[in-house]
Design a protein around this motif. Structure first.
Motif, PDB file in Angstrom:
ATOM      1  N   LEU A   1     -50.692  74.923 -69.380  1.00 40.87           N
ATOM      2  CA  LEU A   1     -51.635  73.798 -68.736  1.00 40.87           C
ATOM      3  C   LEU A   1     -52.633  73.201 -69.980  1.00 40.87           C
ATOM      4  O   LEU A   1     -53.221  73.872 -70.851  1.00 40.87           O
ATOM      5  CB  LEU A   1     -52.468  74.557 -67.987  1.00 40.87           C
ATOM      6  CG  LEU A   1     -53.258  73.406 -66.696  1.00 40.87           C
ATOM      7  CD1 LEU A   1     -52.340  72.605 -66.068  1.00 40.87           C
ATOM      8  CD2 LEU A   1     -54.129  74.124 -65.802  1.00 40.87           C
ATOM      9  N   GLU A   2     -52.830  71.788 -69.932  1.00 41.62           N
ATOM     10  CA  GLU A   2     -53.314  70.952 -70.953  1.00 41.62           C
ATOM     11  C   GLU A   2     -54.752  70.567 -70.208  1.00 41.62           C
ATOM     12  O   GLU A   2     -55.882  70.097 -71.028  1.00 41.62           O
ATOM     13  CB  GLU A   2     -52.680  70.218 -71.607  1.00 41.62           C
ATOM     14  CG  GLU A   2     -51.520  70.510 -72.344  1.00 41.62           C
ATOM     15  CD  GLU A   2     -50.634  69.735 -72.961  1.00 41.62           C
ATOM     16  OE1 GLU A   2     -50.773  68.313 -72.983  1.00 41.62           O
ATOM     17  OE2 GLU A   2     -49.659  69.923 -73.954  1.00 41.62           O
ATOM     18  N   TYR A   3     -54.487  69.937 -69.051  1.00 40.14           N
ATOM     19  CA  TYR A   3     -55.507  69.321 -68.264  1.00 40.14           C
ATOM     20  C   TYR A   3     -55.709  70.027 -67.028  1.00 40.14           C
ATOM     21  O   TYR A   3     -54.665  70.055 -65.833  1.00 40.14           O
ATOM     22  CB  TYR A   3     -55.171  67.711 -67.877  1.00 40.14           C
ATOM     23  CG  TYR A   3     -55.003  66.846 -69.438  1.00 40.14           C
ATOM     24  CD1 TYR A   3     -56.229  66.474 -69.788  1.00 40.14           C
ATOM     25  CD2 TYR A   3     -53.771  66.837 -70.051  1.00 40.14           C
ATOM     26  CE1 TYR A   3     -56.051  65.667 -71.231  1.00 40.14           C
ATOM     27  CE2 TYR A   3     -53.604  66.184 -71.187  1.00 40.14           C
ATOM     28  CZ  TYR A   3     -54.713  65.614 -71.726  1.00 40.14           C
ATOM     29  OH  TYR A   3     -54.851  65.257 -73.096  1.00 40.14           O
ATOM     30  N   LEU A   4     -56.956  70.308 -66.725  1.00 41.45           N
ATOM     31  CA  LEU A   4     -57.247  70.940 -65.385  1.00 41.45           C
ATOM     32  C   LEU A   4     -58.545  70.240 -64.921  1.00 41.45           C
ATOM     33  O   LEU A   4     -59.688  70.255 -65.373  1.00 41.45           O
ATOM     34  CB  LEU A   4     -57.529  72.329 -65.458  1.00 41.45           C
ATOM     35  CG  LEU A   4     -57.676  73.133 -64.023  1.00 41.45           C
ATOM     36  CD1 LEU A   4     -56.991  72.704 -63.061  1.00 41.45           C
ATOM     37  CD2 LEU A   4     -58.017  74.670 -64.336  1.00 41.45           C
ATOM     38  N   TYR A   5     -58.134  69.383 -64.016  1.00 40.29           N
ATOM     39  CA  TYR A   5     -59.456  68.339 -63.307  1.00 40.29           C
ATOM     40  C   TYR A   5     -59.641  68.860 -61.814  1.00 40.29           C
ATOM     41  O   TYR A   5     -58.760  68.710 -61.095  1.00 40.29           O
ATOM     42  CB  TYR A   5     -59.144  67.019 -63.434  1.00 40.29           C
ATOM     43  CG  TYR A   5     -58.963  66.308 -64.783  1.00 40.29           C
ATOM     44  CD1 TYR A   5     -59.329  67.071 -66.087  1.00 40.29           C
ATOM     45  CD2 TYR A   5     -58.839  64.961 -64.796  1.00 40.29           C
ATOM     46  CE1 TYR A   5     -59.180  66.317 -67.112  1.00 40.29           C
ATOM     47  CE2 TYR A   5     -58.622  64.289 -65.990  1.00 40.29           C
ATOM     48  CZ  TYR A   5     -58.981  64.963 -67.104  1.00 40.29           C
ATOM     49  OH  TYR A   5     -58.924  64.431 -68.437  1.00 40.29           O
TER      50      TYR A   5
ATOM     51  N   MET B   1     -65.123  70.393 -64.030  1.00 43.36           N
ATOM     52  CA  MET B   1     -65.444  71.379 -62.878  1.00 43.36           C
ATOM     53  C   MET B   1     -66.655  70.796 -62.222  1.00 43.36           C
ATOM     54  O   MET B   1     -67.039  71.576 -61.213  1.00 43.36           O
ATOM     55  CB  MET B   1     -65.463  72.829 -63.173  1.00 43.36           C
ATOM     56  CG  MET B   1     -64.357  73.572 -63.594  1.00 43.36           C
ATOM     57  SD  MET B   1     -64.590  75.326 -64.323  1.00 43.36           S
ATOM     58  CE  MET B   1     -65.577  75.021 -65.757  1.00 43.36           C
ATOM     59  N   TYR B   2     -67.292  70.050 -62.674  1.00 48.99           N
ATOM     60  CA  TYR B   2     -68.518  69.542 -62.014  1.00 48.99           C
ATOM     61  C   TYR B   2     -68.390  68.887 -60.732  1.00 48.99           C
ATOM     62  O   TYR B   2     -67.309  68.343 -60.166  1.00 48.99           O
ATOM     63  CB  TYR B   2     -68.991  68.294 -63.047  1.00 48.99           C
ATOM     64  CG  TYR B   2     -68.455  67.070 -63.038  1.00 48.99           C
ATOM     65  CD1 TYR B   2     -68.684  66.186 -62.455  1.00 48.99           C
ATOM     66  CD2 TYR B   2     -67.414  66.940 -64.272  1.00 48.99           C
ATOM     67  CE1 TYR B   2     -67.826  65.037 -62.718  1.00 48.99           C
ATOM     68  CE2 TYR B   2     -66.557  65.726 -64.681  1.00 48.99           C
ATOM     69  CZ  TYR B   2     -67.013  64.843 -63.584  1.00 48.99           C
ATOM     70  OH  TYR B   2     -66.302  63.611 -63.696  1.00 48.99           O
ATOM     71  N   GLY B   3     -69.505  68.613 -59.899  1.00 45.43           N
ATOM     72  CA  GLY B   3     -69.346  68.339 -58.679  1.00 45.43           C
ATOM     73  C   GLY B   3     -68.978  69.003 -57.643  1.00 45.43           C
ATOM     74  O   GLY B   3     -68.293  68.595 -56.421  1.00 45.43           O
ATOM     75  N   ASN B   4     -69.264  70.200 -57.877  1.00 44.11           N
ATOM     76  CA  ASN B   4     -68.811  71.334 -56.711  1.00 44.11           C
ATOM     77  C   ASN B   4     -69.941  72.209 -56.523  1.00 44.11           C
ATOM     78  O   ASN B   4     -71.026  71.864 -57.008  1.00 44.11           O
ATOM     79  CB  ASN B   4     -67.468  72.208 -57.303  1.00 44.11           C
ATOM     80  CG  ASN B   4     -66.273  71.301 -57.445  1.00 44.11           C
ATOM     81  OD1 ASN B   4     -65.731  71.112 -56.396  1.00 44.11           O
ATOM     82  ND2 ASN B   4     -65.708  71.001 -58.538  1.00 44.11           N
ATOM     83  N   SER B   5     -69.611  73.244 -55.823  1.00 43.24           N
ATOM     84  CA  SER B   5     -70.751  74.142 -55.588  1.00 43.24           C
ATOM     85  C   SER B   5     -70.484  75.504 -56.288  1.00 43.24           C
ATOM     86  O   SER B   5     -70.720  76.452 -55.843  1.00 43.24           O
ATOM     87  CB  SER B   5     -71.227  74.319 -53.993  1.00 43.24           C
ATOM     88  OG  SER B   5     -71.585  73.441 -53.585  1.00 43.24           O
ATOM     89  N   LEU B   6     -70.024  75.517 -57.506  1.00 43.12           N
ATOM     90  CA  LEU B   6     -69.539  76.514 -58.265  1.00 43.12           C
ATOM     91  C   LEU B   6     -71.081  77.170 -58.928  1.00 43.12           C
ATOM     92  O   LEU B   6     -71.905  76.446 -58.925  1.00 43.12           O
ATOM     93  CB  LEU B   6     -68.741  76.212 -59.682  1.00 43.12           C
ATOM     94  CG  LEU B   6     -67.312  75.710 -58.777  1.00 43.12           C
ATOM     95  CD1 LEU B   6     -66.601  75.100 -60.206  1.00 43.12           C
ATOM     96  CD2 LEU B   6     -66.523  76.968 -58.260  1.00 43.12           C
ATOM     97  N   ARG B   7     -70.897  78.667 -59.313  1.00 41.42           N
ATOM     98  CA  ARG B   7     -72.230  79.191 -59.588  1.00 41.42           C
ATOM     99  C   ARG B   7     -71.842  80.403 -60.648  1.00 41.42           C
ATOM    100  O   ARG B   7     -70.663  80.399 -60.798  1.00 41.42           O
ATOM    101  CB  ARG B   7     -72.914  79.626 -58.446  1.00 41.42           C
ATOM    102  CG  ARG B   7     -72.261  80.810 -57.879  1.00 41.42           C
ATOM    103  CD  ARG B   7     -72.857  81.397 -56.354  1.00 41.42           C
ATOM    104  NE  ARG B   7     -72.382  82.589 -55.926  1.00 41.42           N
ATOM    105  CZ  ARG B   7     -71.089  82.476 -55.237  1.00 41.42           C
ATOM    106  NH1 ARG B   7     -70.439  81.248 -54.943  1.00 41.42           N
ATOM    107  NH2 ARG B   7     -70.623  83.489 -54.718  1.00 41.42           N
ATOM    108  N   GLY B   8     -72.671  80.826 -61.211  1.00 42.25           N
ATOM    109  CA  GLY B   8     -72.537  81.859 -62.121  1.00 42.25           C
ATOM    110  C   GLY B   8     -72.567  81.369 -63.808  1.00 42.25           C
ATOM    111  O   GLY B   8     -73.107  80.261 -63.809  1.00 42.25           O
TER     112      GLY B   8
ATOM    113  N   GLU C   1     -66.644  70.375 -68.892  1.00 40.31           N
ATOM    114  CA  GLU C   1     -67.631  69.785 -68.024  1.00 40.31           C
ATOM    115  C   GLU C   1     -67.927  70.624 -66.785  1.00 40.31           C
ATOM    116  O   GLU C   1     -66.880  71.006 -65.846  1.00 40.31           O
ATOM    117  CB  GLU C   1     -67.139  68.500 -67.776  1.00 40.31           C
ATOM    118  CG  GLU C   1     -67.181  67.466 -68.876  1.00 40.31           C
ATOM    119  CD  GLU C   1     -66.511  66.188 -68.746  1.00 40.31           C
ATOM    120  OE1 GLU C   1     -66.164  65.774 -67.624  1.00 40.31           O
ATOM    121  OE2 GLU C   1     -66.570  65.110 -69.496  1.00 40.31           O
ATOM    122  N   ALA C   2     -69.216  70.874 -66.482  1.00 40.71           N
ATOM    123  CA  ALA C   2     -69.526  71.569 -65.333  1.00 40.71           C
ATOM    124  C   ALA C   2     -70.804  71.097 -64.807  1.00 40.71           C
ATOM    125  O   ALA C   2     -71.678  70.381 -65.482  1.00 40.71           O
ATOM    126  CB  ALA C   2     -69.670  73.022 -65.726  1.00 40.71           C
TER     127      ALA C   2
END
Length: 126
Positions: free
Chosen positions: A53-57, A82-89, A107-108
């Protein structure tokens, strides 16, 4: 042959549901763009098996939970959004180490009044 799929571009398709867990069965996958949908749930740890994998959007979805340590095994990764989500940590240390290899863009949601992600190695925070 499905094992030879290199690119999956499904961004901006109003997709719903969880991230597909069968994707790690695609060993040649280089581009996975699932951004700007309504995908929910967590990022499967098995995505760390996508070693080409080279690009993971994954940006601008409804993802939650933490970012799996296993993504640090993606040594050919060039861009991770990974921005624009509700990820945490915290961004796993292994992912930060990828910045020493090929990872140019990480990007996050690590900025703002209530950032969900703590990141010392991100190239852009939202």
């Amino acid at each position: 042959n499905l094992r030879e799929i290199v690119d999956i571009y499904l961004h901006h398709n109003k997709l719903e549901g969880t991230l597909p867990d069968a994707l790690p069965k695609l060993p040649a996958l280089k581009n996975l763009r699932l951004n700007d949908n309504n995908l929910s749930g967590t990022i499967p740890a098995e995505y760390g098996l996508l070693t080409q994998l080279e690009y993971l959007y994954l940006h601008n979805n409804l993802l939650e939970g933490t970012i799996p340590d296993e993504l640090g095994a993606l040594t050919t990764l060039f861009r991770l959004r990974m921005y624009g989500n509700s990820l945490r940590g915290t961004i796993p240390r292994g992912i930060c180490h990828l910045r020493d290899l090929y990872l140019e863009e990480l990007e996050a949601d690590c900025d703002g009044i209530r950032p969900g992600i703590e990141c010392t190695c991100c190239t852009a925070c939202f």
